[in-house]
Design a protein around this motif. Structure first.
Motif, PDB file in Angstrom:
ATOM      1  N   PRO A 521     -31.873 -12.843 -34.408  1.00  0.00           N
ATOM      2  CA  PRO A 521     -30.994 -12.650 -35.277  1.00  0.00           C
ATOM      3  C   PRO A 521     -29.793 -13.782 -35.398  1.00  0.00           C
ATOM      4  O   PRO A 521     -29.442 -13.990 -36.476  1.00  0.00           O
ATOM      5  N   ILE A 522     -29.660 -14.317 -34.284  1.00  0.00           N
ATOM      6  CA  ILE A 522     -28.942 -15.638 -34.273  1.00  0.00           C
ATOM      7  C   ILE A 522     -29.290 -16.677 -35.065  1.00  0.00           C
ATOM      8  O   ILE A 522     -28.613 -17.390 -36.073  1.00  0.00           O
ATOM      9  N   GLY A 523     -30.568 -16.874 -34.986  1.00  0.00           N
ATOM     10  CA  GLY A 523     -31.456 -18.031 -35.968  1.00  0.00           C
ATOM     11  C   GLY A 523     -31.220 -17.556 -37.381  1.00  0.00           C
ATOM     12  O   GLY A 523     -31.134 -18.347 -38.069  1.00  0.00           O
ATOM     13  N   MET A 524     -31.377 -16.184 -37.504  1.00  0.00           N
ATOM     14  CA  MET A 524     -31.491 -15.602 -39.025  1.00  0.00           C
ATOM     15  C   MET A 524     -30.011 -16.108 -39.721  1.00  0.00           C
ATOM     16  O   MET A 524     -29.804 -16.602 -40.733  1.00  0.00           O
ATOM     17  N   PHE A 525     -28.839 -15.859 -38.916  1.00  0.00           N
ATOM     18  CA  PHE A 525     -27.730 -16.119 -39.291  1.00  0.00           C
ATOM     19  C   PHE A 525     -27.417 -17.612 -39.727  1.00  0.00           C
ATOM     20  O   PHE A 525     -26.689 -18.023 -40.764  1.00  0.00           O
ATOM     21  N   ALA A 526     -27.778 -18.231 -38.692  1.00  0.00           N
ATOM     22  CA  ALA A 526     -27.641 -19.801 -38.903  1.00  0.00           C
ATOM     23  C   ALA A 526     -28.499 -20.453 -40.169  1.00  0.00           C
ATOM     24  O   ALA A 526     -28.019 -21.202 -40.708  1.00  0.00           O
ATOM     25  N   PHE A 527     -29.622 -19.933 -40.054  1.00  0.00           N
ATOM     26  CA  PHE A 527     -30.711 -20.473 -41.064  1.00  0.00           C
ATOM     27  C   PHE A 527     -30.155 -20.088 -42.556  1.00  0.00           C
ATOM     28  O   PHE A 527     -29.957 -20.797 -43.437  1.00  0.00           O
ATOM     29  N   GLY A 528     -29.620 -18.668 -42.577  1.00  0.00           N
ATOM     30  CA  GLY A 528     -28.894 -18.343 -43.843  1.00  0.00           C
ATOM     31  C   GLY A 528     -27.787 -19.131 -44.393  1.00  0.00           C
ATOM     32  O   GLY A 528     -27.631 -19.450 -45.533  1.00  0.00           O
ATOM     33  N   ALA A 529     -26.818 -19.523 -43.212  1.00  0.00           N
ATOM     34  CA  ALA A 529     -25.950 -20.634 -43.541  1.00  0.00           C
ATOM     35  C   ALA A 529     -26.336 -21.972 -43.989  1.00  0.00           C
ATOM     36  O   ALA A 529     -25.800 -22.257 -45.142  1.00  0.00           O
ATOM     37  N   LEU A 530     -27.531 -22.407 -43.513  1.00  0.00           N
ATOM     38  CA  LEU A 530     -28.166 -23.574 -44.157  1.00  0.00           C
ATOM     39  C   LEU A 530     -28.748 -23.531 -45.438  1.00  0.00           C
ATOM     40  O   LEU A 530     -28.428 -24.361 -46.513  1.00  0.00           O
ATOM     41  N   VAL A 531     -29.562 -22.051 -45.766  1.00  0.00           N
ATOM     42  CA  VAL A 531     -29.838 -21.936 -47.090  1.00  0.00           C
ATOM     43  C   VAL A 531     -28.610 -21.907 -48.059  1.00  0.00           C
ATOM     44  O   VAL A 531     -28.772 -22.467 -49.264  1.00  0.00           O
ATOM     45  N   ALA A 532     -27.513 -21.172 -47.707  1.00  0.00           N
ATOM     46  CA  ALA A 532     -26.466 -20.975 -48.353  1.00  0.00           C
ATOM     47  C   ALA A 532     -25.758 -22.492 -49.009  1.00  0.00           C
ATOM     48  O   ALA A 532     -25.660 -22.853 -49.901  1.00  0.00           O
ATOM     49  N   LEU A 533     -25.648 -23.378 -47.875  1.00  0.00           N
ATOM     50  CA  LEU A 533     -25.178 -24.630 -48.042  1.00  0.00           C
ATOM     51  C   LEU A 533     -25.878 -25.580 -49.060  1.00  0.00           C
ATOM     52  O   LEU A 533     -25.663 -26.350 -49.776  1.00  0.00           O
TER      53      LEU A 533
END
Length: 646
Positions: A521-533
């Motif tokens: 889950p933590i990786g998903m949130f962090a990766f989602g932030a990178l995708v959005a940026l």
């Protein structure tokens, strides 16, 4: 003016009025609506296939299998209906065809009349492949036609497994029967081998015996020839024997008669000689007395005279002894002559019979010689036959031993299995392969399988929608000759932060609301932030550089990535130009990263995806920075009076 001031000013502008706030909220929840609805709708469609109407038509008339009627169609229909994989309705062919045509049924499966008969034909000389008819109509749904095809294959596999198991069981039972029969044959072959070995010994002895018989028969034939030849000579030599024997008999009779007369004369002479011999002592005494009576002679003179006369007396006595001996011999001669005469007479009487017997013996010897010759020839033939018999029996012994050993080898190669073992073997033969799934990274269900694609696509759509109201670059900051990198960062972080919020909401929706399993889950949130940026940087660069044309290109890129990201089918199935775009465009790597983080995949693969996205992010920021730097130095007519299409 600082970056935070620029971001704050832009955010205040977005919520400056109730309508602006409404538009802002609506655009913020676009990815939630899009991604949430798609993921919800596709969460686990296969679990609802029991609501899909399907028709089952059983026309099977059955078949005779091992003396009893078997209907595989009815058995299969029962299993299909009890399985409830689809909303099955058993009906007739016309109703099923009409139902598929008008949409009452999405598809139908038909088991024809000869279904059982064709299945049973596998064990006959004319095997025929059984058929299952799948009727579909893409007007009902192309995907349901594909699913129906898989259902038909599943039914086919189940039928094949059932029939294969039955056939394998029959085969194994037959093989067990063959093994029992081979065991009986082995026992018989063992007895045959033992008997053949005994027969071989007997044949050897018989060959030796017949060889000796042949040698003896040859010797007998030779002796018989010699006997026949000798008897022939004897027969020829004894042909005159009867006449000679008769003459001998007559002469012997005459000799016997003469010897009898001679014996009588000898007896008379012996009597006289005996009397003379008896008179000698008397005459001597009388003579001595007369001489003494004369007185003329002295005793000495008398003794001298008597001495002179004694040899005469002795001669008389000797002659008498001789005569007496001759007389005895003459008596014996007369007796022997009589016996010889009698024997000669008997010989004369028997000689004709003897001659006949010799003739008969000669004829018998001739027959014996002929028979002995035949016996010798037959014994030689028997010897050759016995030798051939010995060779044949030896071959029989060798062959029977080979047969016995071969049967033993065959029996050893056929497993001696029990009924339970044969049942287990038949089940394994009918279904020889069991697929064990070793999921290195597993999606919990169908919706989880699509989630990485829809999360990436929703992130792009959400940011694309935000750029409908967010200004790419602050023209006031550019006019105030603010540093281009500040303008770039402010223009990127404003939609980037909003995109991070959207991504966090999407991940929360997928994991907590829809219940999709997330391994990291933590990786998903962090990766989602990178995708959005990253997506925000790309759309910012397009809008800053090309204006509304760039906004349109952002839409085109979304459509292209919808095809090339590999969210549904493996990207390797794409045509090469589209596969090249897959390897280039960023959404491919966002989908891949989400998958690894969501399903528990490779951290190395996630790192590679991050590097690619960071590369896109930096490249896009560089384009935006160059555009901002150009705008701080001079203006174009498009900057002063932007048109609808940029």
């Amino acid at each position: 003016m600082t970056i935070l001031n620029l971001i704050g000013a832009e955010l205040r502008r977005l919520v400056a009025s109730p309508l602006a706030r409404l538009a802002f909220v609506a655009l913020m929840i676009v990815p939630l609506i899009y991604g949430g609805l798609y993921l919800w709708a596709n969460r686990d469609p296969y679990s609802a296939l029991d609501k899909v109407p399907a028709a089952l038509v059983v026309e099977d008339t059955g078949a005779n299998v091992d003396g009893s009627t078997t209907n595989y169609g009815d058995d299969m229909a029962k299993g299909v209906l009890d399985g409830h994989d689809f909303d099955w309705s058993e009906t007739d062919a016309d109703t099923a065809a009409a139902g598929v045509r008008n949409g009452d049924y999405d598809f139908s499966i038909t088991l024809p009349a000869d279904f059982s008969r064709d299945l049973a034909s596998a064990s006959t000389d004319s095997p025929t492949q059984a058929r299952i008819t799948l009727t579909t109509s893409d007007t009902n749904s192309y995907l349901i036609s594909t699913i129906a095809g898989q259902a038909a294959k599943t039914i086919r596999s189940e039928i094949a497994e059932q029939v294969g198991e039955e056939a394998a069981n029959q085969f194994l039972v037959g093989l067990a029967t063959i093994r029992d029969d081979l065991s009986d044959a082995y026992d018989g072959a063992s007895q045959l081998a033992d008997g053949a070995a005994s027969a071989a010994d007997g044949a050897d002895r018989l060959a030796d015996g017949t060889s000796a018989l042949a040698d003896g028969a040859a010797t007998l034939s030779s002796g018989a020839d010699t006997l026949a030849s000798g008897l022939g000579r004897l027969n020829s030599q004894t042909s005159a024997l009867p006449g000679q024997a008769s003459t001998l008999s007559s002469g012997a009779a005459q000799v016997a008669a003469g010897n009898a007369q001679l014996a009588q004369a000898g007896a008379k002479a012996a009597e006289d000689s005996a009397a003379a011999a008896a008179a000698v002592p008397v005459a001597r005494a009388d003579l001595e007395a007369a001489l003494r009576a004369t007185g003329a002679l002295t005793q000495e003179q008398i003794d001298e005279i008597m001495t002179e006369l004694d040899p005469i007396g002795d001669a008389v006595l000797t002659t008498d002894a001789t005569v007496q001996g001759v007389n005895g011999q003459l008596g014996a001669l007369a007796t022997g002559s009589a016996q010889v005469a009698a024997g000669a007479k008997a010989l004369s009487d028997a000689t004709p019979t003897l001659a006949g017997a010799v003739a008969q013996a000669t004829a018998g010897a001739d027959r014996l010689s002929t028979g002995a010759e035949s016996l010798s020839s037959g014994a030689a033939t028997a010897r050759d036959g016995a030798a051939a018999l010995r060779d044949g029996v030896d071959q029989l012994a060798t062959g029977s031993s080979t047969l016995r050993d071969g049967l033993k080898s065959g029996i050893d190669q056929i497993p001696d299995s029990t009924d339970a073992q044969r049942s287990a073997q038949a089940a394994t033969i009918g279904n020889p392969v069991d697929v064990t799934t070793d999921d290195l990274a597993e999606a919990t269900d169908y919706g989880a399988g699509l989630a990485p694609f829809f999360l990436s696509l929703a992130a792009w759509i959400g940011l694309y929608a935000l750029f409908l109201i967010v200004k790419p670059l602050s023209r006031r900051a550019i006019t105030a000759l603010t540093k281009p990198w500040k303008v770039t960062l402010a223009g990127w972080l404003t939609p980037g932060v909003l995109g991070i919020v959207q991504a966090a909401l999407l991940v929360t929706l997928a994991g907590s609301v829809l219940g999709f399993g997330i391994a990291n889950p933590i990786g998903m949130f962090a990766f989602g932030a990178l995708v959005a940026l990253t997506f925000a940087a790309i759309l910012l660069a397009l809008n800053a550089l090309l204006g509304s044309v760039g906004q349109f290109i952002g839409l085109v890129l979304m459509v292209v990535q919808l095809v090339t990201a590999g969210g549904t089918f493996p990207w390797q199935t794409l045509p090469e130009p589209l596969a090249w775009l897959h390897r280039l465009l960023p959404m491919s790597y966002s989908v891949d990263g989400y998958r690894h983080l969501m399903y528990g995949g490779s951290s190395g693969a996630v790192l590679a995806d991050i590097l690619v996205l960071v590369g896109w992010l930096l490249a896009a920021l560089l384009v935006t920075y160059l555009t901002a730097a150009r705008m701080t130095k001079f203006r174009t007519l498009r900057d002063l009076r932007p048109s609808l299409i940029g």
